[in-house]
Enzyme design. Structure first.
Site, mmCIF file in Angstrom:
data_model
loop_
_atom_site.group_PDB
_atom_site.id
_atom_site.type_symbol
_atom_site.label_atom_id
_atom_site.label_comp_id
_atom_site.label_asym_id
_atom_site.label_seq_id
_atom_site.Cartn_x
_atom_site.Cartn_y
_atom_site.Cartn_z
ATOM 1 N N CYS A 1 21.723 58.955 27.186
ATOM 2 C CA CYS A 1 20.505 59.672 26.817
ATOM 3 C C CYS A 1 19.558 58.851 25.951
ATOM 4 C CB CYS A 1 20.866 60.964 26.089
ATOM 5 S SG CYS A 1 21.859 62.099 27.096
ATOM 6 N N HIS B 1 24.204 49.760 18.342
ATOM 7 C CA HIS B 1 25.252 49.874 19.361
ATOM 8 C C HIS B 1 26.616 49.841 18.686
ATOM 9 C CE1 HIS B 1 27.254 49.658 23.155
ATOM 10 N NE2 HIS B 1 26.179 49.325 23.836
ATOM 11 N N HIS C 1 5.952 63.326 12.094
ATOM 12 C CA HIS C 1 6.534 64.125 13.169
ATOM 13 C C HIS C 1 7.856 63.509 13.607
ATOM 14 C CE1 HIS C 1 2.608 66.040 13.350
ATOM 15 N NE2 HIS C 1 2.072 64.842 13.432
ATOM 16 N N HIS D 1 16.315 63.765 19.850
ATOM 17 C CA HIS D 1 16.839 64.032 21.196
ATOM 18 C C HIS D 1 17.470 65.409 21.275
ATOM 19 C CE1 HIS D 1 19.121 63.910 24.834
ATOM 20 N NE2 HIS D 1 20.277 63.732 24.222
ATOM 21 N N HIS E 1 15.201 74.734 24.270
ATOM 22 C CA HIS E 1 15.114 76.109 24.767
ATOM 23 C C HIS E 1 14.400 76.179 26.109
ATOM 24 C CE1 HIS E 1 13.376 80.193 25.063
ATOM 25 N NE2 HIS E 1 14.479 80.582 24.437
ATOM 26 N N ASN F 1 18.694 70.019 27.990
ATOM 27 C CA ASN F 1 18.901 68.598 27.717
ATOM 28 C C ASN F 1 18.476 67.814 28.954
ATOM 29 O OD1 ASN F 1 19.816 66.008 27.269
ATOM 30 N ND2 ASN F 1 21.852 66.605 26.555
#
Length: 512
Positions: A243, A322, A406, A410, A439, A443
């Protein structure tokens, strides 16, 4: 006067929802501490300016006291040192030229587009459960588990699943997976090209990321074929990176734009669900069924200085972390087969702890790049004190609200958003875009951070100079951050994913 202060929250009909009583001295102390910290922040921010004012004043006073003879003597001195002046000027011009030629080129985000599926692909809770039951693949305990996850997920009833999953029984196939990829990628790209008036032939760099679906020819080749992109295009196809691959794709495009001048780069981020739905009964592999939904984004980047006038944002920083060297982190999001040979993605129970460790490493690198000096000093002093006094001093958590206006976290799930809201000490408004994206769209993997940015734009909250922090987590395990600065007051582009529903948001998400 009472020594206590009472606060009350009222409902829409005027009733009192709850009351909280606090002692007045405690209340005043918290207010005083707030303003002390604010004053400290402003002092450290403008410390250099405050220190320079006396120096400038002294120089001005000394210069005003010089008589014409002194000025004439200074001019004669410069005339007699003409060679030195010429050498200095030459070095200055040469150094300036080298700096201009070798400095990193600014990367501008001209515009981006997010895919919004047709209404017939939306899935409600009862449809999801009914279809799962009718497939005949899930045990009763597995169905109950999925329903509990769905209730607690934070997803609404308008998220999208691919066409193949609407059939009974589902029809996952290579052809159906290609069809899903085409609908999402082409839908986002068509809208991007229409909004920017960029011709496909103008694109010099193409980066596509999709973790679980990597056919031959590649997804990037499908785009080249569809839009007849030029033959010397630099195209890349990133797979298996989870992702957080959207930020990785932006980083790759940024590096390419440093090498190839006066061109455009398009970054397409998506995930494919059709062939990656799990039809087994291992609970850790059932969770992705409940969370992942159809979505994708297309981003147009430019290194042309002429595009600064129409671009929305400028790329400021990208920081990548990582943790793949650690075995537990490597296996916390893992594609595998269960005991009966059915393939799915397993999520470890240690996922949140591993994500927290990756986040800590990432912000340790990002912090010095973005935090004001006041926060860096507090963090450094606390670190030194902790080393000297061991456990007596709590670690200081920098206030990232001073660095960013802002936050696009994720939308991996409610737990991910809750954890970052708590650890970064954010306010509900800072995570509103993430919660509402989860919502409305679920995802959507690597593209979720763009749906969140689109939400913030649709609410009219992006002002010139605002900084946006996009942060994403992915298998491997990775935590990646991208920082953007708004070049103007940003308005939503035509056909925004929120265009037909922003008036209904934010909505109250009920906790199960």
């Amino acid at each position: 006067m009472s020594s206590e202060a009472t606060t009350a929250t009222t409902t829409g009909d005027g009733g009192v929802q709850n009351q909280q009583t606090r002692r007045l001295p405690d209340y005043l102390q918290s207010v005083n501490l707030k303003y002390v910290k604010l004053g400290y922040h402003y002092l450290m921010t403008y410390l250099l300016t405050l220190c320079l004012i006396p120096l400038i004043s002294v120089i001005f006073i000394e210069a005003s006291q010089m008589n014409p003879d002194d000025i004439h003597q200074l001019w004669l001195h410069l005339q007699y040192n003409l060679v030195s002046v010429i050498i200095f000027s030459t070095v200055l011009v040469f150094g300036t030229t080298v700096y201009i030629m070798t400095r990193p080129r600014s990367i501008y985000l001209v515009d981006y587009s997010c895919y919004r599926g047709p209404s017939h692909l939306q899935v409600k809770y009862h449809q999801f459960m009914e279809h799962s039951r009718l497939t005949g693949d899930f045990h009763e305990s597995s169905l109950e588990f999925q329903y509990k996850i769905l209730e607690r997920s934070g997803l609404g009833e308008e998220t999208y699943v691919p066409e193949a999953m609407h059939y009974i029984p589902p029809r996952p196939s290579m052809a159906a997976a290609r069809e899903e990829a085409e609908q999402v990628m082409y839908g986002a790209l068509d809208n991007l090209f229409a909004n920017t008036n960029i011709k496909p032939k103008d694109i010099g760099i193409l980066v596509v990321n999709c973790s679980l679906f990597n056919p031959t020819p590649s997804l990037s080749a499908m785009i080249v074929n569809k839009y007849k992109l030029r033959g010397n295009i630099r195209s890349f196809n990133l797979g298996g990176m989870g992702c957080s691959a959207g930020v990785i794709a932006i980083d790759l495009a940024k590096d390419m734009l440093q090498v190839h001048r006066n061109t455009y780069a398009v970054v397409v981020s998506t995930e494919n669900i059709t062939q990656n739905w799990y039809f087994g009964n291992k609970k850790s592999m059932l969770i992705p069924n409940c969370l992942f939904r159809v979505g994708g984004s297309a981003v147009l980047l430019s290194n042309k200085s002429s595009d600064k006038r129409r671009a929305k944002y400028k790329l400021v920083h990208i920081v990548r972390t990582h943790r793949g060297a650690d075995d537990k982190a490597f296996r916390c999001v893992y594609q595998e087969q269960d005991d009966v040979g059915k393939t799915g993605v397993s999520l470890s129970k240690d996922l949140m702890a591993i994500a927290g460790g990756a986040l800590k490493t990432n912000i340790t690198t990002l912090g010095p790049l973005v935090l004001p000096v006041s926060e860096q000093l507090l963090f450094f002093c606390t670190l030194v004190a902790k080393k000297l006094f061991t456990a007596k001093v709590k670690p200081y958590i920098p206030d990232f609200k001073l660095a960013f206006d802002h936050f696009c976290i994720h939308a991996g799930g409610r737990a991910v958003i809750d954890e970052l809201e708590k650890n970064l000490q954010l306010l509900p408004v800072h995570v509103e875009a993430s919660r509402m994206t989860l919502h409305r769209f679920g995802n959507t993997s690597s593209s979720s951070i763009w749906y969140e940015l689109a939400y913030t734009e649709a609410k009219g909250r992006i002002r010139k100079g605002n900084r946006v922090w996009q942060i994403a987590f992915g298998s491997g395990f990775k935590c990646n951050s991208a920082v953007w600065q708004a070049l103007r007051n940003v308005k939503p582009s035509p056909n925004s994913p929120w265009e037909d529903c922003i008036h209904r948001y934010p909505v109250m998400v009920i906790e199960a």
